[in-house]
Enzyme design. Structure first.
Site, PDB file in Angstrom:
ATOM      1  CG  HIS A   1      -1.881  -1.038   1.405  1.00 21.47           C
ATOM      2  ND1 HIS A   1      -1.971  -1.818   2.528  1.00 21.47           N
ATOM      3  CD2 HIS A   1      -2.870  -1.472   0.567  1.00 21.47           C
ATOM      4  CE1 HIS A   1      -2.958  -2.684   2.396  1.00 21.47           C
ATOM      5  NE2 HIS A   1      -3.517  -2.511   1.215  1.00 21.47           N
TER       6      HIS A   1
ATOM      7  CE  LYS B   1     -11.116  -7.637   2.494  1.00 23.09           C
ATOM      8  NZ  LYS B   1     -10.030  -6.749   2.017  1.00 23.09           N
TER       9      LYS B   1
ATOM     10  NE  ARG C   1      -3.065  -7.040  -4.654  1.00 22.71           N
ATOM     11  CZ  ARG C   1      -3.795  -7.721  -3.818  1.00 22.71           C
ATOM     12  NH1 ARG C   1      -3.251  -8.221  -2.738  1.00 22.71           N
ATOM     13  NH2 ARG C   1      -5.080  -7.914  -4.031  1.00 22.71           N
TER      14      ARG C   1
ATOM     15  CB  SER D   1      -4.208  -6.733   4.892  1.00 23.64           C
ATOM     16  OG  SER D   1      -3.914  -5.483   4.317  1.00 23.64           O
TER      17      SER D   1
HETATM   18  N1  COA Z   1      -0.140  -4.019  -1.886  1.00 24.73           N
HETATM   19  C1  COA Z   1      -0.431  -4.963  -0.986  1.00 24.73           C
HETATM   20  N2  COA Z   1      -1.676  -5.378  -0.716  1.00 24.73           N
HETATM   21  C2  COA Z   1      -2.667  -4.808  -1.405  1.00 24.73           C
HETATM   22  C3  COA Z   1      -2.443  -3.821  -2.362  1.00 24.73           C
HETATM   23  C4  COA Z   1      -1.116  -3.425  -2.593  1.00 24.73           C
HETATM   24  N3  COA Z   1      -0.798  -2.505  -3.501  1.00 24.73           N
HETATM   25  N4  COA Z   1      -3.626  -3.453  -2.885  1.00 24.73           N
HETATM   26  C5  COA Z   1      -4.548  -4.192  -2.262  1.00 24.73           C
HETATM   27  N5  COA Z   1      -3.968  -5.001  -1.378  1.00 24.73           N
HETATM   28  C6  COA Z   1      -4.622  -5.998  -0.524  1.00 24.73           C
HETATM   29  C7  COA Z   1      -5.434  -5.388   0.571  1.00 24.73           C
HETATM   30  O1  COA Z   1      -4.675  -5.265   1.755  1.00 24.73           O
HETATM   31  C8  COA Z   1      -6.533  -6.390   0.719  1.00 24.73           C
HETATM   32  O2  COA Z   1      -6.056  -7.477   1.508  1.00 24.73           O
HETATM   33  P1  COA Z   1      -7.086  -8.377   2.339  1.00 24.73           P
HETATM   34  O3  COA Z   1      -8.159  -8.829   1.392  1.00 24.73           O
HETATM   35  O4  COA Z   1      -6.255  -9.446   2.821  1.00 24.73           O
HETATM   36  O5  COA Z   1      -7.640  -7.462   3.418  1.00 24.73           O
HETATM   37  C9  COA Z   1      -6.745  -6.960  -0.676  1.00 24.73           C
HETATM   38  O6  COA Z   1      -5.538  -6.689  -1.346  1.00 24.73           O
HETATM   39  C10 COA Z   1      -7.879  -6.342  -1.403  1.00 24.73           C
HETATM   40  O7  COA Z   1      -7.686  -4.946  -1.401  1.00 24.73           O
HETATM   41  P2  COA Z   1      -8.869  -3.971  -1.756  1.00 24.73           P
HETATM   42  O8  COA Z   1      -9.518  -4.422  -2.993  1.00 24.73           O
HETATM   43  O9  COA Z   1      -8.325  -2.578  -1.718  1.00 24.73           O
HETATM   44  O10 COA Z   1      -9.896  -4.250  -0.627  1.00 24.73           O
HETATM   45  P3  COA Z   1     -10.068  -3.478   0.688  1.00 24.73           P
HETATM   46  O11 COA Z   1     -10.930  -4.286   1.576  1.00 24.73           O
HETATM   47  O12 COA Z   1      -8.755  -3.070   1.246  1.00 24.73           O
HETATM   48  O13 COA Z   1     -10.865  -2.146   0.208  1.00 24.73           O
HETATM   49  C11 COA Z   1     -12.833  -0.878  -0.322  1.00 24.73           C
HETATM   50  C12 COA Z   1     -12.100  -2.228  -0.427  1.00 24.73           C
HETATM   51  C13 COA Z   1     -12.929  -0.442   1.116  1.00 24.73           C
HETATM   52  C14 COA Z   1     -12.061   0.171  -1.126  1.00 24.73           C
HETATM   53  C15 COA Z   1     -14.243  -1.066  -0.942  1.00 24.73           C
HETATM   54  O14 COA Z   1     -14.889  -2.112  -0.245  1.00 24.73           O
HETATM   55  C16 COA Z   1     -15.068   0.198  -0.853  1.00 24.73           C
HETATM   56  O15 COA Z   1     -14.951   1.081  -1.700  1.00 24.73           O
HETATM   57  N6  COA Z   1     -15.914   0.304   0.194  1.00 24.73           N
HETATM   58  C17 COA Z   1     -16.780   1.461   0.406  1.00 24.73           C
HETATM   59  C18 COA Z   1     -18.242   1.076   0.107  1.00 24.73           C
HETATM   60  C19 COA Z   1     -18.498   1.178  -1.369  1.00 24.73           C
HETATM   61  O16 COA Z   1     -18.441   2.229  -1.955  1.00 24.73           O
HETATM   62  N7  COA Z   1     -18.783   0.021  -1.978  1.00 24.73           N
HETATM   63  C20 COA Z   1     -19.014  -0.064  -3.398  1.00 24.73           C
HETATM   64  C21 COA Z   1     -17.700  -0.152  -4.113  1.00 24.73           C
HETATM   65  S1  COA Z   1     -17.948  -0.482  -5.825  1.00 24.73           S
END
Ligand code: COA
Length: 166
Positions: free
Chosen positions: A17, A41, A90, A128
């Site tokens: 990140h 989650k 990724r 994560s």
């Molecule tokens: N390096 C390392 N890890 C990374 C990464 C990077 N560059 N990018 C993503 N990851 C990891 C994250 O840590 C996460 O790990 P985990 O699943 O083990 O927790 C995984 O990859 C998925 O990441 P991401 O897709 O960013 O999911 P998230 O849960 O961290 O975030 C939100 C998702 C919060 C952005 C999304 O749910 C959201 O927008 N929520 C708000 C409500 C909403 O608007 N919903 C409609 C969206 S269309």
């Protein structure tokens, strides 16, 4: 001044990140790192703990701000009048989910754009959950998360940090 939002659960923030945030901060005048809610989650760390770890990890990047929001990402964007979402890619496996999210956000807020930054090769495997799993069983997470985050993870799992490699 062009601002962008980098949303995620950050449970916890990893070096992957941080790499995306550092690179985003070179492109945009301000990057807002948003701790948002992923309804599918249950986080290990509280919101306050996640914000604290982000604050510590990003303290040396001047044009980064940290915020949190519960609700739709697009509502947050509208509230602060920002139209750019940064996401990290990724691997090919990320693409379908990211494509779906980007299109959904665009449908809800046509003025917004999702910008993808390709992850650094050394972090393409990182997530994560993976870091949490390694820490839970006392494995080495050096180089995957900042030292401060590693300390918080081992504390959470009641694991002694006597080994320098951890
Ligand atoms: N390096 C390392 N890890 C990374 C990464 C990077 N560059 N990018 C993503 N990851 C990891 C994250 O840590 C996460 O790990 P985990 O699943 O083990 O927790 C995984 O990859 C998925 O990441 P991401 O897709 O960013 O999911 P998230 O849960 O961290 O975030 C939100 C998702 C919060 C952005 C999304 O749910 C959201 O927008 N929520 C708000 C409500 C909403 O608007 N919903 C409609 C969206 S269309």
């Amino acid at each position: 001044m062009i601002k962008a939002v980098y949303p995620g659960s950050f449970d916890p923030v990893t070096n992957g990140h941080i790499d995306i945030i550092q690179r985003g901060a070179k492109i945009y005048d301000e990057v807002i790192v948003l701790v948002a809610e992923n309804v599918s989650k249950t986080p290990l760390f509280s919101l306050e703990e996640r914000l604290d770890m982000l604050k510590e990890a990003l303290k040396d990047i001047p044009n980064v701000r940290i915020d949190h929001f519960s609700g739709l990402l697009v509502e947050y964007l509208k509230k602060i009048d920002v139209k750019i979402i940064i996401r990290g890619l990724r691997a090919v496996s990320d693409f379908e989910y990211e494509f779906q999210q980007a299109l959904t956000n665009k449908k809800l807020y046509p003025e917004c754009e999702t910008v993808f930054l390709v992850s650094d090769l050394k972090y393409t495997f990182l997530s994560s959950s993976m870091v949490k799993e390694i820490a839970k069983f006392g494995g080495c997470i050096k180089g995957l998360v900042p030292d401060y985050v590693a300390k918080k993870l081992y504390e959470k799992f009641n694991i002694e940090m006597e080994n320098e490699d951890r």
